[in-house]
Enzyme design. Structure first.
Site, PDB file in Angstrom:
ATOM      1  CE  LYS A  58       5.000  -8.440   2.299  1.00 23.06           C
ATOM      2  NZ  LYS A  58       5.326  -9.648   3.050  1.00 23.06           N
ATOM      3  CB  THR A  59       7.785  -5.543  -1.413  1.00 25.14           C
ATOM      4  OG1 THR A  59       7.511  -6.908  -1.182  1.00 25.14           O
ATOM      5  CG2 THR A  59       9.175  -5.212  -0.953  1.00 25.14           C
ATOM      6  CG  ASP A 244       7.486  -7.193   5.614  1.00 29.09           C
ATOM      7  OD1 ASP A 244       6.289  -7.344   5.310  1.00 29.09           O
ATOM      8  OD2 ASP A 244       8.420  -7.491   4.853  1.00 29.09           O
ATOM      9  CD  GLU A 245       6.318 -11.721   5.347  1.00 30.21           C
ATOM     10  OE1 GLU A 245       5.162 -12.132   5.563  1.00 30.21           O
ATOM     11  OE2 GLU A 245       6.919 -11.885   4.272  1.00 30.21           O
ATOM     12  CD  GLN A 275       1.291 -15.080   1.672  1.00 23.13           C
ATOM     13  OE1 GLN A 275       2.388 -15.494   1.319  1.00 23.13           O
ATOM     14  NE2 GLN A 275       0.810 -13.920   1.266  1.00 23.13           N
ATOM     15  NE  ARG A 625       4.021 -18.187  -2.698  1.00 24.19           N
ATOM     16  CZ  ARG A 625       3.854 -16.934  -2.318  1.00 24.19           C
ATOM     17  NH1 ARG A 625       4.835 -16.066  -2.451  1.00 24.19           N
ATOM     18  NH2 ARG A 625       2.714 -16.527  -1.801  1.00 24.19           N
TER      19      ARG A 625
END
Length: 798
Positions: A58-59, A244-245, A275, A625
């Site tokens: 994503k980043t 973002d997010e 998430q 994670r």
DNA sequence: AATTCCTCCATTTTT
DNA sequence: TGGAGGAATT
């Protein structure tokens, strides 16, 4: 594995663009992307929703997209609005971008958190909402003190209705975009006084020329919705918007974004509905779920190839999250099919769990895994202590992530209060904080009198103090120190005015006020505080003006983060699941998967199915994670708030598919005598005969419960005869409630059953003799383990 | 003003 | 159980 195209290796995008007469043809920075990522980068026109699963790059997509827009000349840096949720995310993004495009990144003036960008806009139009552009941003501590005063003024019992809960309520209202006038009738606080209190609070903030975090956005909404011309100006300015997010946006942020998005709508939101774990603080998953309705013709791009975890980890996580109803749906996949299954293990009690995890950490260490690559992720911070204790005992270096922040420490706040009061006499909250710190002999009575007089007369506390110096309304023993205090403040202010650097003034203030001496006198933590203050002075040196420094601390409270991250490089990380979002570790431990703890009973009680689904997303975040190994565990018995409790394994354990899970048994979980132990899912041959679709656990639970309670004796009286009836296929929910009520330690069984000299058997310590009885605890001298204090129900006579 | 005593209460956290 | 915060005590 994705490697970010960065640094020295990659040519600057500005150069690339120039290379071919400004026309860029498949520049290097696009070459390593998979088709979906590439589509997300290159779809520059119109609304785009990128549903990026965990670990899907994503980043990289975000930064590449930003670079791509700039490189192709679609927008200049200052025409981009890029919002993130945390300063950390903003900082990382800026760093990455500047690697890609070099000095041009300086021009990204509107890259920041929602709050910092909103603050910038608010500074320009503050007068429209009755503030001066020099307004200060209140921290939670100031806010609560202010609210306490308001509650007291309204004669409301601050025990029943705490300032904290009012702060929480106001925060939620602001999250939804409600000003006092717009507060819906259903929303209230303290029996009909909610709206009045809220209005009074906003008034008070205006008088103090201050606003709280929520206001940064709320005032923006007011300004933008009431001034069409201003709104239009910003819509023209921001040619491209990147968020973002997105799953974490609350209503206020959503409305703000909509006001800034023009009808052409070059908006790209990136997020993952799976998430979304911040619903409790106002985040609306709904924002992401309805994106396509909000932006007709929006393109939705799913990123589903995961580059982080092994297939087993993804398989387990995927099956888990599939149990949620409210989701857009994604299926993560990976090319990496190596690796072990997710280990799931049940323990007898929390101690056994901590002990085993510590052992496994040492084991991993021996196999060459660095401590920093290992994380223990818990649901709530009270679960951390067990691990800390164990790690200290075994000298395993660990770091608890997410303690009190640097700027929230009392000494830092005190120092800030001094400098704030010097800068602005009107800052009553700063005054209140430090008039009597260090002790000057100005007691609570005098202080509240001064504050009260100030509010009555509509002037600041300092003005009242100046007045009292020349009157005899205060006794001499209070007046003298106050006079000195004012004199000192005036002197320090002169220093500042005559051009002494602000950090030097800070030093002088701390020394001359006696604050330093006060800390020196404190033997326990004085030194730490002095060190912190030194660090504070140092960090002030990085800012040209006091104003810019104060602005920075109120919005970017993450000074300590850097230091913390470096020093923790060689430590096991203990943190909450929330804190772990966005991070990854080769080896992850996920303890405490028990009904009531995780999913948290409170979430379910308060938010029902929505709460449960959020908990499940949290579980999903936890599992994803892990890069190589995820180890889930639960304990049958746990000491909670000083009482032993028994609980069922989490329903999430049940939702894990057998093909990706390796169950392990721990003898301690079952009856003391292995021979009497029934076959169950968690037995030596786990999952025997049970497949994914079998409610294996519930069946097993029935028999193993019987084993636990029947054989060890505790609980038999509590359950009476219906123990088996309850367990069969009863909804898990019911079992939780009963599980909670099941208090084991103070069993109704008379403690007189025990007497000194009894020979007993303990599951862990073996045989021993009772040497003393203290209520339900026995002191036993074990043959092998020595003298221990144990709960009586944990041993049996032999 | 400092100390001790007592009572109450226990998610998740950023800005 | 333990810690924080308030009240009571010196």
């Amino acid at each position: 594995m994705i490697c970010f195209v960065t640094e020295q290796a990659s040519p600057r995008i500005s150069d690339l663009a120039r290379a071919d007469n400004g026309r860029v043809q498949t520049p290097d920075y696009l070459s390593g992307l998979n088709p979906e990522q590439r589509e997300a980068v290159e779809t520059t026109e119109g609304p785009v929703l990128v549903l990026a699963g965990a670990g899907t790059g994503k980043t990289r997509v975000l930064t590449t997209r930003l670079a791509h827009i700039l490189a192709t000349g679609r927008a200049r840096p200052w025409e981009m609005l890029v919002v993130t949720f945390t300063n950390k995310a903003a900082r990382e993004m800026r760093e990455r971008i500047s690697h890609l495009i070099g000095p041009d990144a300086e021009g990204l003036r509107w890259l920041g958190t929602f709050h910092s960008v909103a603050a910038q806009i608010l500074r320009r139009h503050a007068e429209l909402v009755g503030l001066q552009s020099s307004f200060t941003i209140l921290d939670t501590d100031d806010q609560e003190r202010l609210l306490k005063q308001l509650l007291e003024a309204a004669n409301i019992d601050t025990k029943k209705h705490t300032p904290k809960s009012l702060a929480g309520a106001i925060d939620q209202w602001k999250n939804r975009g409600w000003t006092p006038e717009k507060l819906p009738p259903g929303e209230d606080f303290a029996e009909g006084k909610g709206q009045k209190l809220y209005a009074a609070y906003q008034n008070r903030l205006r008088t103090l020329n201050a606003c709280d975090f929520g206001d940064l956005l709320l005032h923006n909404l007011t300004i933008l919705s009431q001034n069409a011309d201003i709104a239009e100006e910003y819509r023209r300015r921001f040619k491209y918007i990147l968020v973002d997010e997105y799953q974490d946006t609350n209503v206020a942020q959503y409305l703000w974004l909509r006001l800034l998005t023009s009808s052409s709508g070059n908006v790209c939101c990136v997020g993952d509905d799976d998430q979304s774990i911040y619903g409790w603080r106002g985040a609306e998953v709904d924002n992401i779920l309805r994106f396509e309705r909000d932006f007709p013709g929006a393109k939705v791009i799913r990123l589903e190839q995961n580059y982080r975890s092994t297939a087993h980890i993804l398989g387990a996580a995927g099956a888990l999250i599939a149990a949620n109803k409210e989701r857009l749906g994604k299926q993560l996949w990976t090319e990496d099919d190596s690796g072990d299954k997710v280990r799931v293990r049940g323990f007898w009690d929390g101690d056994a769990e901590a002990r085993m995890i510590a052992e496994e950490i040492e084991d991993a260490r021996r196999r060459g895994i660095a401590y920093k690559d290992i994380a223990v992720l818990v649901r709530a911070s009270f679960q951390m202590r067990a691990f800390e204790e164990r790690f200290v005992m075994l000298a395993i270096p660990y770091k608890v992530i997410g303690g009190p922040r640097f700027f929230e420490r009392a000494e830092i706040r005190d120092a800030h209060a001094y400098i704030r009061l010097i800068q602005s006499e009107a800052d009553d909250l700063a005054f209140e904080r430090i008039v009597n710190v260090p002790k000057r002999g100005v007691g609570d009575t005098s202080v509240s009198k001064i504050l009260h007089m100030g509010r009555e007369n509509g002037v600041s506390a300092m003005q009242i103090v100046r007045h009292l110096m020349t009157s005899d309304e205060l006794p001499g023993r209070t007046r003298t120190p106050l006079t000195n205090f004012v004199r000192d403040l005036d002197r320090w202010r002169d220093l500042l005015k005559t051009g002494t650097p602000h950090w030097q003034v800070m030093e002088t203030v701390l020394d001359e006020s006696g604050y330093t001496d006060m800390q020196k006198a404190d033997k326990t933590s004085g030194q730490t505080r002095l060190d912190n203050l030194k660090e504070l002075v140092q960090s002030m040196q990085q800012f040209d003006t006091l104003q810019s420094y104060l602005e920075h601390v109120s919005l970017v409270m993450d000074l300590e983060r850097n230091a913390e991250e470096e020093s923790s490089s060689g430590s096991v990380q203990i943190m909450t699941l929330h804190g772990a979002k966005g991070l990854e570790f080769p080896l992850v431990f996920l303890p405490g998967w028990e009904e009531g703890v995780f999913p948290s009973q409170r979430s379910i009680d308060e938010k029902g199915i929505k709460g449960l689904e959020e908990e499940r997303r949290l579980a999903y975040v936890g599992v994803t994670r892990a890069k190589r190994d995820a180890r889930i565990s639960f304990a049958a018995n746990r000491m909670v708030y000083g009482r032993w409790q028994t609980q069922m394994p989490s329903r999430f354990v049940d939702e894990l598919p057998i093909e990706h899970v390796e169950p392990q048994s721990d003898t301690g979980y079952y009856s003391p005598t292995p021979a009497q132990r029934p076959q169950s899912r968690w037995d030596d041959k786990p999952f025997a005969g049970s497949s994914h679709d079998t409610p294996g656990w519930k069946r097993a639970q029935a028999s193993s419960n019987k084993a636990i309670y029947g054989d060890t004796g505790f609980g038999a009286n509590l359950h009476g005869g219906n123990a088996s009836a309850r367990n069969t296929y009863a909804p898990a929910r019911k079992a939780i409630v009963e599980g909670k009520a099941r208090v084991i330690a103070p069993a109704p069984k008379p403690s007189g059953d025990w007497s000194r000299g009894d020979r007993v058997f303990h599951q862990k310590f073996g045989y021993g003799l009772v040497t003393a009885i203290e209520g339900n605890k026995l002191v036993v001298d074990f043959e092998k383990a020595g003298e221990k204090k144990v709960i009586d129900s944990f041993v049996e006579k032999s």
